[in-house]
Design a protein around this motif. Structure first.
Motif, PDB file in Angstrom:
ATOM      1  N   THR A 268       0.832  -1.216   0.000  1.00 37.41           N
ATOM      2  CA  THR A 268       0.000   0.000   0.000  1.00 37.41           C
ATOM      3  C   THR A 268       0.863   1.260   0.000  1.00 37.41           C
ATOM      4  N   ALA A 269       1.992   1.219   0.696  1.00 36.64           N
ATOM      5  CA  ALA A 269       2.886   2.382   0.679  1.00 36.64           C
ATOM      6  C   ALA A 269       3.483   2.594  -0.707  1.00 36.64           C
ATOM      7  N   GLN A 270       3.708   1.515  -1.440  1.00 35.59           N
ATOM      8  CA  GLN A 270       4.278   1.636  -2.778  1.00 35.59           C
ATOM      9  C   GLN A 270       3.292   2.309  -3.730  1.00 35.59           C
ATOM     10  N   ILE A 271       1.996   2.180  -3.469  1.00 41.74           N
ATOM     11  CA  ILE A 271       1.003   2.905  -4.264  1.00 41.74           C
ATOM     12  C   ILE A 271       1.218   4.411  -4.097  1.00 41.74           C
ATOM     13  N   GLY A 272       1.466   4.846  -2.854  1.00 41.21           N
ATOM     14  CA  GLY A 272       1.718   6.269  -2.612  1.00 41.21           C
ATOM     15  C   GLY A 272       2.944   6.768  -3.354  1.00 41.21           C
ATOM     16  N   VAL A 273       3.963   5.939  -3.457  1.00 44.14           N
ATOM     17  CA  VAL A 273       5.164   6.320  -4.208  1.00 44.14           C
ATOM     18  C   VAL A 273       4.830   6.500  -5.676  1.00 44.14           C
ATOM     19  N   ALA A 274       4.057   5.562  -6.228  1.00 40.17           N
ATOM     20  CA  ALA A 274       3.701   5.651  -7.648  1.00 40.17           C
ATOM     21  C   ALA A 274       2.832   6.870  -7.936  1.00 40.17           C
ATOM     22  N   VAL A 275       1.909   7.190  -7.029  1.00 41.89           N
ATOM     23  CA  VAL A 275       1.058   8.368  -7.219  1.00 41.89           C
ATOM     24  C   VAL A 275       1.895   9.643  -7.142  1.00 41.89           C
ATOM     25  N   ALA A 276       2.821   9.704  -6.194  1.00 41.32           N
ATOM     26  CA  ALA A 276       3.651  10.896  -6.051  1.00 41.32           C
ATOM     27  C   ALA A 276       4.524  11.132  -7.273  1.00 41.32           C
ATOM     28  N   ASN A 277       4.871  10.069  -7.992  1.00 37.80           N
ATOM     29  CA  ASN A 277       5.680  10.237  -9.205  1.00 37.80           C
ATOM     30  C   ASN A 277       4.915  10.921 -10.330  1.00 37.80           C
ATOM     31  N   LEU A 278       3.587  11.073 -10.177  1.00 41.69           N
ATOM     32  CA  LEU A 278       2.801  11.782 -11.174  1.00 41.69           C
ATOM     33  C   LEU A 278       2.847  13.296 -10.976  1.00 41.69           C
ATOM     34  N   PHE A 279       3.375  13.755  -9.859  1.00 41.61           N
ATOM     35  CA  PHE A 279       3.403  15.173  -9.535  1.00 41.61           C
ATOM     36  C   PHE A 279       4.795  15.752  -9.787  1.00 41.61           C
ATOM     37  N   PRO A 280       4.891  17.089  -9.830  1.00 44.39           N
ATOM     38  CA  PRO A 280       6.193  17.719 -10.094  1.00 44.39           C
ATOM     39  C   PRO A 280       7.207  17.403  -8.987  1.00 44.39           C
ATOM     40  N   ARG A 281       8.491  17.434  -9.377  1.00 42.91           N
ATOM     41  CA  ARG A 281       9.595  17.242  -8.440  1.00 42.91           C
ATOM     42  C   ARG A 281      10.480  18.472  -8.487  1.00 42.91           C
ATOM     43  N   LEU A 282      10.692  19.079  -7.326  1.00 42.69           N
ATOM     44  CA  LEU A 282      11.497  20.291  -7.197  1.00 42.69           C
ATOM     45  C   LEU A 282      12.843  19.930  -6.589  1.00 42.69           C
ATOM     46  N   THR A 283      13.900  20.431  -7.198  1.00 42.60           N
ATOM     47  CA  THR A 283      15.248  20.193  -6.699  1.00 42.60           C
ATOM     48  C   THR A 283      15.961  21.520  -6.524  1.00 42.60           C
TER      49      THR A 283
END
Length: 404
Positions: A268-283
């Motif tokens: 279930t936590a891995q689902i959250g990782v996959a969903v977060a990869n759909l959003f922007p990433r700021l560095t």
């Protein structure tokens, strides 16, 4: 739980197996590997820092526009400006550099947090796997030890029966000499003695196999425990009651259930990782240092260079990322079904074990009474045979029944 048998040899074997068994040591290493992987994942939430130093001796080709400009130098007249002097740049030249860089990715949408959560769940999966290996190991040690003592006890019973048959054979021969018996009775007694002797090698094999199994569980060569265990000892007494508590509570302590639960958590936590990869990433990143041609000018203010600023990565169209969310959702559903099946199977195993323990206790009590009655029947048959009241076959039947 093994202390309930009150057998110091069994307790010693159990304690030694915990530290010496190779499978358990490998499971411990797998747990440590999962912890190390969790630390690697957690490190992604922290800034990264790096430093660098370099020295280069370079020469640029003067056949190129850049090289021609570097090698020309001198004065040039520019209309409206006048004469402009350009210093000649040495070619080849030195370049020294000292610098550093830093970057950090703020966890805006929980990608790193859910990754760490999944890693922690995987650590729990590995730990429960270690617990399962340990529980299985301790059970195998106890089972092998009790099998050893059981084989030794059965061999002792066979020896006792062999002595009884020898007594009956002597009695039969005496009766034959007195004309009170026949050669058939002697032959039957000899056959019974040979049959009893034929069972002894099987018991010796069981004893050797149990010793070899215990040696293997303790990470030793096959005959390492022969000296310690070759002397016969009583079978550990079975406790009249086992404090298991409620079956549901007992099942909750099982490593396989806790491992399945942790696997579901990780999925279930891995689902959250996959969903977060759909959003922007700021560095956020920064780099800088000093650069110069000579070591003496490296510390000057004019030798400084640097850059800093954010970078934003925005996924616009990535069908694979969307499919990853779907895939991880399916894996979570599968993990949920596996957890449900594990719990259901555990409850059935617990109930079956409790029922079997109760039935075995009742059977043991009746068997003990049967042994008492069979001993009395054998003694009575011998008396009747010695007095000439019954046939010798009745004595053999009573003896065989008692042995069984």
């Amino acid at each position: 739980w093994w202390r309930q048998f009150h057998d110091p040899v069994l307790s010693s074997l159990i304690e030694r197996s915990i530290s010496a068994n190779l499978d358990l040591r490998a499971a411990v290493l797998r747990s440590q590997e999962a912890l190390a992987q969790r630390d690697i994942t957690a490190a992604g939430a922290l800034p990264t820092l790096s430093a660098n130093a370099s020295y280069n001796r370079e020469r640029i080709s003067e056949s190129t526009p850049e090289g021609a400009l570097i090698g020309s130098g001198g004065s040039f007249s520019i209309p409206g400006v006048g004469s402009v002097g350009i210093p000649r740049i040495p070619n080849p030249f030195n370049q020294l550099q000292l610098g550093g860089a830093a970057s950090w990715e703020p966890d805006l949408f929980g990608r790193l947090r859910r990754s760490i959560e999944a890693a922690n769940a995987n650590v729990q999966v590995s730990v429960e796997d270690q617990h399962a290996v340990q529980v299985s190991l301790l059970a195998r040690v106890a089972q092998s030890y009790i099998a050893l003592r059981s084989a030794q006890a059965r061999r002792a019973i066979a020896n006792d029966n062999l002595a009884t048959i020898d007594e009956l054979l002597d009695l039969t021969r005496q009766r034959l000499a007195a004309g009170m018996s026949t050669e058939l009775d002697v032959r039957n007694a000899l056959a019974q003695r040979a049959q009893t002797r034929a069972s002894l090698p099987a018991f010796d094999l069981q004893i050797s196999q149990s010793i070899h199994t215990l040696s293997d569980l303790l990470g030793l060569e096959p005959e390492a425990l022969r000296t310690q265990l070759t002397a016969a000892a009583p079978i550990p007494p079975v406790p009249s009651q086992v404090p298991i508590g409620l079956p549901a509570q007992l099942a909750r302590r099982r490593p396989d259930i806790r491992q399945a639960e942790a696997s579901l958590h990780a999925a279930t936590a891995q689902i959250g990782v996959a969903v977060a990869n759909l959003f922007p990433r700021l560095t956020l990143s920064a780099s800088g240092g000093v650069q110069s041609e000579t070591l003496s000018t490296l510390a000057r203010w004019s030798s400084l260079f640097g850059s800093m600023g954010p970078s934003l990565q925005l996924p616009v169209f990535d069908r694979g990322a969307w499919k990853t969310v779907h895939l991880d959702s399916l894996k979570a559903q599968e993990a949920a079904l596996s957890y449900q099946a594990t719990v259901l199977n555990a409850l059935h195993e617990v109930e079956d074990a409790v029922a079997a323990y109760s039935a075995d206790q009742q059977q043991r009590a009746w068997l003990a009474d049967a042994v008492t009655q069979n001993r009395a029947a054998l003694a009575l048959a011998r008396q009747r045979y010695q007095g000439g009241v019954t046939e010798f076959l009745n004595v053999l039947d009573a003896q065989r029944t008692l042995q069984q």
